[in-house]
Structures are given as C-alpha cells and as structure tokens.
Design a protein around this motif. Structure first.
Motif, PDB file in Angstrom:
ATOM      1  N   VAL A   1      77.036  80.675   5.534  1.00 46.89           N
ATOM      2  CA  VAL A   1      75.602  80.925   5.343  1.00 46.89           C
ATOM      3  C   VAL A   1      74.896  79.624   4.960  1.00 46.89           C
ATOM      4  N   THR A   2      75.510  78.850   4.099  1.00 39.68           N
ATOM      5  CA  THR A   2      74.924  77.556   3.719  1.00 39.68           C
ATOM      6  C   THR A   2      74.729  76.670   4.938  1.00 39.68           C
ATOM      7  N   VAL A   3      75.716  76.640   5.821  1.00 38.31           N
ATOM      8  CA  VAL A   3      75.598  75.860   7.056  1.00 38.31           C
ATOM      9  C   VAL A   3      74.492  76.436   7.933  1.00 38.31           C
ATOM     10  N   LEU A   4      74.486  77.748   8.135  1.00 39.06           N
ATOM     11  CA  LEU A   4      73.496  78.367   9.015  1.00 39.06           C
ATOM     12  C   LEU A   4      72.073  78.146   8.519  1.00 39.06           C
ATOM     13  N   GLU A   5      71.900  78.094   7.220  1.00 37.75           N
ATOM     14  CA  GLU A   5      70.565  77.872   6.658  1.00 37.75           C
ATOM     15  C   GLU A   5      70.027  76.473   6.952  1.00 37.75           C
ATOM     16  N   THR A   6      70.896  75.563   7.390  1.00 37.76           N
ATOM     17  CA  THR A   6      70.461  74.198   7.709  1.00 37.76           C
ATOM     18  C   THR A   6      70.280  73.964   9.210  1.00 37.76           C
ATOM     19  N   VAL A   7      70.676  74.917  10.025  1.00 36.58           N
ATOM     20  CA  VAL A   7      70.585  74.743  11.475  1.00 36.58           C
ATOM     21  C   VAL A   7      69.122  74.779  11.909  1.00 36.58           C
ATOM     22  N   THR A   8      68.751  73.790  12.692  1.00 34.64           N
ATOM     23  CA  THR A   8      67.384  73.708  13.213  1.00 34.64           C
ATOM     24  C   THR A   8      67.344  74.259  14.637  1.00 34.64           C
ATOM     25  N   ALA A   9      66.150  74.517  15.114  1.00 35.49           N
ATOM     26  CA  ALA A   9      65.973  74.991  16.492  1.00 35.49           C
ATOM     27  C   ALA A   9      66.577  73.994  17.480  1.00 35.49           C
ATOM     28  N   ALA A  10      66.392  72.729  17.233  1.00 36.61           N
ATOM     29  CA  ALA A  10      66.911  71.701  18.136  1.00 36.61           C
ATOM     30  C   ALA A  10      68.439  71.715  18.189  1.00 36.61           C
ATOM     31  N   ARG A  11      69.079  72.035  17.073  1.00 33.96           N
ATOM     32  CA  ARG A  11      70.546  72.040  17.045  1.00 33.96           C
ATOM     33  C   ARG A  11      71.149  73.190  17.822  1.00 33.96           C
ATOM     34  N   LEU A  12      70.418  74.278  18.021  1.00 38.87           N
ATOM     35  CA  LEU A  12      70.990  75.455  18.691  1.00 38.87           C
ATOM     36  C   LEU A  12      71.510  75.144  20.088  1.00 38.87           C
ATOM     37  N   SER A  13      70.934  74.163  20.761  1.00 37.99           N
ATOM     38  CA  SER A  13      71.397  73.811  22.114  1.00 37.99           C
ATOM     39  C   SER A  13      72.392  72.651  22.107  1.00 37.99           C
ATOM     40  N   GLU A  14      72.657  72.083  20.953  1.00 38.42           N
ATOM     41  CA  GLU A  14      73.628  70.995  20.837  1.00 38.42           C
ATOM     42  C   GLU A  14      75.007  71.477  21.276  1.00 38.42           C
ATOM     43  N   ARG A  15      75.732  70.636  21.993  1.00 39.16           N
ATOM     44  CA  ARG A  15      77.059  70.989  22.494  1.00 39.16           C
ATOM     45  C   ARG A  15      78.131  70.539  21.510  1.00 39.16           C
ATOM     46  N   LEU A  16      79.127  71.403  21.335  1.00 39.75           N
ATOM     47  CA  LEU A  16      80.259  71.144  20.457  1.00 39.75           C
ATOM     48  C   LEU A  16      81.537  71.526  21.192  1.00 39.75           C
ATOM     49  N   VAL A  17      82.656  71.002  20.755  1.00 45.19           N
ATOM     50  CA  VAL A  17      83.959  71.466  21.225  1.00 45.19           C
ATOM     51  C   VAL A  17      84.660  72.057  20.011  1.00 45.19           C
ATOM     52  N   ILE A  18      84.912  73.375  20.086  1.00 41.82           N
ATOM     53  CA  ILE A  18      85.574  74.084  18.999  1.00 41.82           C
ATOM     54  C   ILE A  18      86.744  74.852  19.596  1.00 41.82           C
ATOM     55  N   GLN A  19      87.896  74.677  19.041  1.00 36.63           N
ATOM     56  CA  GLN A  19      89.113  75.363  19.475  1.00 36.63           C
ATOM     57  C   GLN A  19      89.355  75.140  20.975  1.00 36.63           C
ATOM     58  N   GLY A  20      88.951  73.983  21.470  1.00 38.88           N
ATOM     59  CA  GLY A  20      89.133  73.643  22.877  1.00 38.88           C
ATOM     60  C   GLY A  20      88.043  74.157  23.800  1.00 38.88           C
ATOM     61  N   TYR A  21      87.061  74.875  23.270  1.00 38.16           N
ATOM     62  CA  TYR A  21      85.962  75.415  24.069  1.00 38.16           C
ATOM     63  C   TYR A  21      84.713  74.566  23.880  1.00 38.16           C
ATOM     64  N   GLU A  22      84.060  74.224  24.983  1.00 28.70           N
ATOM     65  CA  GLU A  22      82.773  73.541  24.885  1.00 28.70           C
ATOM     66  C   GLU A  22      81.689  74.606  24.830  1.00 28.70           C
ATOM     67  N   VAL A  23      80.959  74.631  23.710  1.00 29.40           N
ATOM     68  CA  VAL A  23      79.937  75.650  23.474  1.00 29.40           C
ATOM     69  C   VAL A  23      78.720  75.014  22.821  1.00 29.40           C
ATOM     70  N   SER A  24      77.603  75.717  22.901  1.00 28.94           N
ATOM     71  CA  SER A  24      76.425  75.298  22.151  1.00 28.94           C
ATOM     72  C   SER A  24      76.552  75.811  20.723  1.00 28.94           C
ATOM     73  N   VAL A  25      75.762  75.282  19.826  1.00 30.99           N
ATOM     74  CA  VAL A  25      75.735  75.777  18.450  1.00 30.99           C
ATOM     75  C   VAL A  25      75.370  77.247  18.457  1.00 30.99           C
ATOM     76  N   LEU A  26      74.412  77.636  19.290  1.00 28.24           N
ATOM     77  CA  LEU A  26      74.025  79.051  19.399  1.00 28.24           C
ATOM     78  C   LEU A  26      75.219  79.896  19.828  1.00 28.24           C
ATOM     79  N   GLU A  27      75.950  79.448  20.826  1.00 27.73           N
ATOM     80  CA  GLU A  27      77.121  80.200  21.291  1.00 27.73           C
ATOM     81  C   GLU A  27      78.190  80.317  20.206  1.00 27.73           C
ATOM     82  N   ALA A  28      78.382  79.253  19.435  1.00 25.35           N
ATOM     83  CA  ALA A  28      79.368  79.279  18.360  1.00 25.35           C
ATOM     84  C   ALA A  28      78.989  80.325  17.317  1.00 25.35           C
ATOM     85  N   ILE A  29      77.724  80.361  16.948  1.00 23.23           N
ATOM     86  CA  ILE A  29      77.253  81.336  15.960  1.00 23.23           C
ATOM     87  C   ILE A  29      77.398  82.746  16.517  1.00 23.23           C
TER      88      ILE A  29
END
Length: 170
Positions: free
Chosen positions: A102-130
C-alpha cells in the motif's frame, strides 16, 4: 489528483488488497495450527502455503517490482513448507507485506502506470503488475475461504447482508 482514472485504479487496488487481507485474517482467526497446514493430498496447498505464497507474490511484484527494491523471493519454499510458521506469524507477515505494498501504491503516479518492468521474467507495465497482484490475491483469498469453510463448517458471513433473511425489505 482525485477523480482521475489513475487515482481510481490505485484507490480500488488498495481497497481490494485490504479487503482480501481482512478476509484472510478472519479465516486465520478461525483456524488452528493443524488446520493451517492441513492438506488433502500431496498436490494440494495448505492455507499456510497460500498465505506464504501471497506474501511472496505481493513482495516480488509490488514491493520489489513496482517499488524498485531488491527481490529475494524463494517461490519454491512457499509451497514446500509443511509447518513451522504459526497462525500469528502468518497474519503478521501478510499484514506487513500488504502495508508495504500500500505504501508503494500510494506513491505511484499516472505517468508510472505505463512504465515497463520485468518481474519474474515477464515484461509488464506497472498497471499490469498491480492488476496481476490484485487478481492473484483475489483468487487465493477464495481458496483460503473455501478451505476455511471446509475445515470449520462455518459460514464466514462475508455476504450475509445479501441474504433475504437479513434484508429489511422482504
């Protein structure tokens, strides 16, 4: 900014995680140590395994992935456990990781939602990860609720307000 779609998505995600956390907490309150680690067979997960797995998933995807912190998850150990973690410890771990998420989610900005990440070998957006975490948490919450009903024979009462018997306008 309140009222924006990104704010609504993040608020709803937090609300859902908290609701599922609360429901699992109620289930853990109803179960003893033996029930927490009960399995019907070798290919089934105990409630304790599901809680450990949720803690690992939330930490890996939200706290580490979205929160950009080191990831030290040992996913296999979540399922291999056959005890050794008490009901209170499971509750504490779940509460801690959801609070961190929750602490992390409270800091996420609109711009970050489309940011790409690799988590557990999957390339996803921040929105997709959430979205993944909330959906995944929901699925396993249902499993914990089902197992709790099977192990205790109790109605958990989460939807009692929808019953005709409790409705004031019969």
């Amino acid at each position: 900014m309140p009222g924006t779609l990104d704010a609504l998505f993040l608020e709803t995600s937090i609300k859902q995680l908290r609701q599922h956390q609360s429901r699992i907490g109620k289930c853990l309150d109803l179960l003893n140590e033996e029930q927490i680690w009960a399995r019907g067979g070798g290919n089934e997960n105990a409630v304790g395994n599901l809680v450990l797995h949720l803690c690992g998933n939330v930490r890996q995807w939200i706290v580490s992935g979205v929160g950009v912190r080191p990831d030290h998850r040992d996913r296999d150990s979540e399922f291999a456990a056959r005890g050794g973690v008490s009901v209170v410890q499971l509750q504490d771990r779940l509460n801690q990781v959801v609070n961190e998420a929750v602490t992390v989610l409270e800091t996420v900005t609109a711009a970050r939602l489309s940011e790409r990440l690799v988590i557990q070998g999957y390339e996803v957006s921040v929105l997709e990860a959430i979205y993944h975490v909330v959906e995944h948490f929901s699925m396993h919450t249902g499993q914990v609720m089902f197992a709790t009903k099977m192990l205790t024979g109790e109605d958990l009462g989460f939807y009692r307000h929808l019953s005709r018997a409790s409705s004031p306008t019969q």
